[in-house]
Motif scaffolding. Structure first.
Motif, short mmCIF file in Angstrom:
data_model
loop_
_atom_site.label_atom_id
_atom_site.label_comp_id
_atom_site.label_asym_id
_atom_site.label_seq_id
_atom_site.Cartn_x
_atom_site.Cartn_y
_atom_site.Cartn_z
N ALA A 1 0.83 -1.22 0.00
CA ALA A 1 0.00 0.00 0.00
C ALA A 1 0.86 1.26 0.00
N GLU A 2 1.96 1.23 0.76
CA GLU A 2 2.86 2.39 0.82
C GLU A 2 3.50 2.66 -0.54
N ARG A 3 3.92 1.60 -1.23
CA ARG A 3 4.53 1.78 -2.55
C ARG A 3 3.49 2.12 -3.61
N LEU A 4 2.30 1.55 -3.48
CA LEU A 4 1.24 1.84 -4.45
C LEU A 4 0.78 3.29 -4.35
N ALA A 5 0.94 3.90 -3.17
CA ALA A 5 0.57 5.31 -3.00
C ALA A 5 1.46 6.23 -3.83
N VAL A 6 2.58 5.70 -4.33
CA VAL A 6 3.44 6.46 -5.24
C VAL A 6 3.18 6.06 -6.69
N SER A 7 3.11 4.75 -6.94
CA SER A 7 2.97 4.26 -8.31
C SER A 7 1.62 4.59 -8.93
N ALA A 8 0.53 4.47 -8.16
CA ALA A 8 -0.80 4.73 -8.72
C ALA A 8 -0.99 6.20 -9.11
N PRO A 9 -0.67 7.18 -8.24
CA PRO A 9 -0.78 8.58 -8.69
C PRO A 9 0.15 8.91 -9.84
N LEU A 10 1.34 8.29 -9.86
CA LEU A 10 2.25 8.51 -10.99
C LEU A 10 1.63 8.02 -12.28
N ALA A 11 1.01 6.83 -12.25
CA ALA A 11 0.36 6.29 -13.45
C ALA A 11 -0.82 7.15 -13.87
N LEU A 12 -1.61 7.62 -12.91
CA LEU A 12 -2.76 8.47 -13.24
C LEU A 12 -2.32 9.77 -13.87
N LEU A 13 -1.29 10.40 -13.29
CA LEU A 13 -0.79 11.66 -13.83
C LEU A 13 -0.21 11.46 -15.23
N ALA A 14 0.53 10.36 -15.41
CA ALA A 14 1.08 10.07 -16.74
C ALA A 14 -0.02 9.79 -17.75
N MET A 15 -1.10 9.12 -17.29
CA MET A 15 -2.21 8.81 -18.19
C MET A 15 -2.95 10.08 -18.61
N LEU A 16 -3.08 11.02 -17.68
CA LEU A 16 -3.71 12.31 -18.03
C LEU A 16 -2.89 13.04 -19.08
N ILE A 17 -1.57 13.02 -18.93
CA ILE A 17 -0.69 13.67 -19.91
C ILE A 17 -0.80 12.97 -21.25
N ARG B 1 4.20 19.67 -3.12
CA ARG B 1 5.54 19.07 -3.15
C ARG B 1 5.50 17.65 -3.71
N ALA B 2 4.46 16.89 -3.33
CA ALA B 2 4.37 15.52 -3.80
C ALA B 2 4.16 15.47 -5.31
N LEU B 3 3.23 16.29 -5.83
CA LEU B 3 3.01 16.32 -7.27
C LEU B 3 4.21 16.89 -8.01
N GLY B 4 4.92 17.82 -7.38
CA GLY B 4 6.13 18.35 -7.99
C GLY B 4 7.20 17.29 -8.19
N ALA B 5 7.27 16.35 -7.26
CA ALA B 5 8.23 15.25 -7.39
C ALA B 5 7.81 14.24 -8.45
N LEU B 6 6.52 14.20 -8.78
CA LEU B 6 6.02 13.22 -9.74
C LEU B 6 5.89 13.76 -11.16
N ILE B 7 5.98 15.08 -11.34
CA ILE B 7 5.69 15.66 -12.64
C ILE B 7 6.69 15.24 -13.71
N LEU B 8 8.00 15.24 -13.40
CA LEU B 8 8.99 14.82 -14.40
C LEU B 8 8.89 13.33 -14.71
N PRO B 9 8.77 12.45 -13.71
CA PRO B 9 8.54 11.03 -14.05
C PRO B 9 7.27 10.82 -14.88
N ALA B 10 6.21 11.56 -14.56
CA ALA B 10 4.96 11.42 -15.32
C ALA B 10 5.15 11.88 -16.77
N LEU B 11 5.91 12.94 -16.97
CA LEU B 11 6.20 13.40 -18.33
C LEU B 11 7.03 12.36 -19.09
N ALA B 12 8.01 11.78 -18.40
CA ALA B 12 8.86 10.77 -19.04
C ALA B 12 8.04 9.56 -19.49
#
Length: 316
Positions: A92-108, A176-187
């Motif tokens: 659950a702790e790791r999924l709290a990073v991977s799932a929002p990253l995937a959602l943000l990347a999917m929106l992009i 701050r959390a979304l700021g850390a995910l924005i570049l990975p989501a773009l990639a």
């Protein structure tokens, strides 16, 4: 629609059952001994045997499979050998990073691909179409990890607009959390957008050649209105199918990007657990990823059937 839903649900259950057998069987044939890895090469055979007994590794394959799948169905994912902690909270702790990253990347991916695909379809054979197709071809050829490193060099090192890696946690604040995910989501998202752009363009061009489109234009509807009101809704079936596959891939296949940005996601957990021979964690994580892929495809099938009645009639 009811019969179609029932058939897809039965197929979902059967696929999950078969996948669980495959996941367990594949991991069982991997070389090595978890007890030996945990105790080290200097451990005596007696000590290794005692730990293997404590972990249940000396039981039969069928007994261990039944215990594992029964625990998963009850929500008890077991105990991690390497982390010495329950696996459920760990995932659950790791999924709290991977799932929002995937959602943000999917929106992009969705925003870029739909805009670029519609733009290219409207200008078929013109310079705009050629430029979009060339850009998408480059996107197909660029590896995620190379693009991720390029983003770090430009936006984190040179311009200092985003952090180069790490994840502060959601408790540090949404910004701050979304700021850390924005570049990975773009990639992740921009590379996936190259695929979806080409699918969107192709699906739209197929629909634009249909008779009902020519009828709409003959009635005086503008080209733009015809495209958005008639062509795009009828082209959504292949687009949604690819989007479903891409979302599942964004969750399951982000391990390299997570390593580039040192994100504590699910992909890194799987990789570390394989290195530690923590097979129960690997089994739970892989089964979760398989369930996500199958579940996403199930909902995509339902969405496609809701859009296209012909799919429902084929099931009757």
């Amino acid at each position: 629609m009811g019969l179609y839903l029932f058939q897809r649900f039965i197929l979902l259950l059967a696929t999950l059952a078969f996948a669980s057998i495959v996941v367990f069987g594949v991991l069982e044939i991997l070389p090595g001994n978890a007890a030996q890895v945990m105790l080290g090469a200097s451990a005596t055979p007696e000590t290794v045997a005692a730990l293997a007994h404590k972990l249940g590794l000396d039981q039969g394959v069928i007994v261990r499979y039944a215990a594992w799948i029964g625990g998963v169905l009850r929500g008890d994912f077991g105990l991690s050998y390497a982390y010495d902690s329950p696996i459920g909270p760990l995932i659950a702790e790791r999924l709290a990073v991977s799932a929002p990253l995937a959602l943000l990347a999917m929106l992009i991916t969705t925003a870029v691909a739909l805009a670029a695909g519609v733009f290219a379809a409207q200008r078929r054979g013109k310079s705009g179409d050629v430029a979009v197709m060339a850009a998408s071809q480059i996107g197909l050829a660029v590896p995620n990890f190379w693009f991720a490193i390029l983003l770090v060099l430009v936006f984190a090192v040179h311009w200092r607009l985003a952090p180069s890696g790490g994840f502060p946690g959601w408790e540090a604040g949404l910004g701050r959390a979304l700021g850390a995910l924005i570049l990975p989501a773009l990639a992740l998202g921009l590379v996936q957008a190259a695929v979806l752009t080409r699918v969107t363009r192709s699906a739209l061009l197929d629909v634009l050649n249909e008779d009902f489109i020519r009828t709409a234009r003959a009635k005086g509807l503008s080209r733009r209105a015809t495209l958005w009101r008639h062509a795009l809704p009828n082209a959504l079936t292949p687009i949604l199918t690819i989007m479903g596959l891409q979302f599942a891939n964004l969750i399951a296949g982000a391990i390299v990007v997570e390593y580039v940005f040192t994100l504590p996601g699910l992909g890194r957990l799987v990789f570390q657990s394989i290195a530690n021979r923590d097979l129960l964690v690997v089994e739970d994580c892989v089964m979760l990823l398989v369930a996500i892929v199958i579940g996403v495809n199930f909902f995509v099938d339902i969405a496609c059937a809701a859009i296209d009645p012909r799919l429902r009639r084929r099931a009757a």
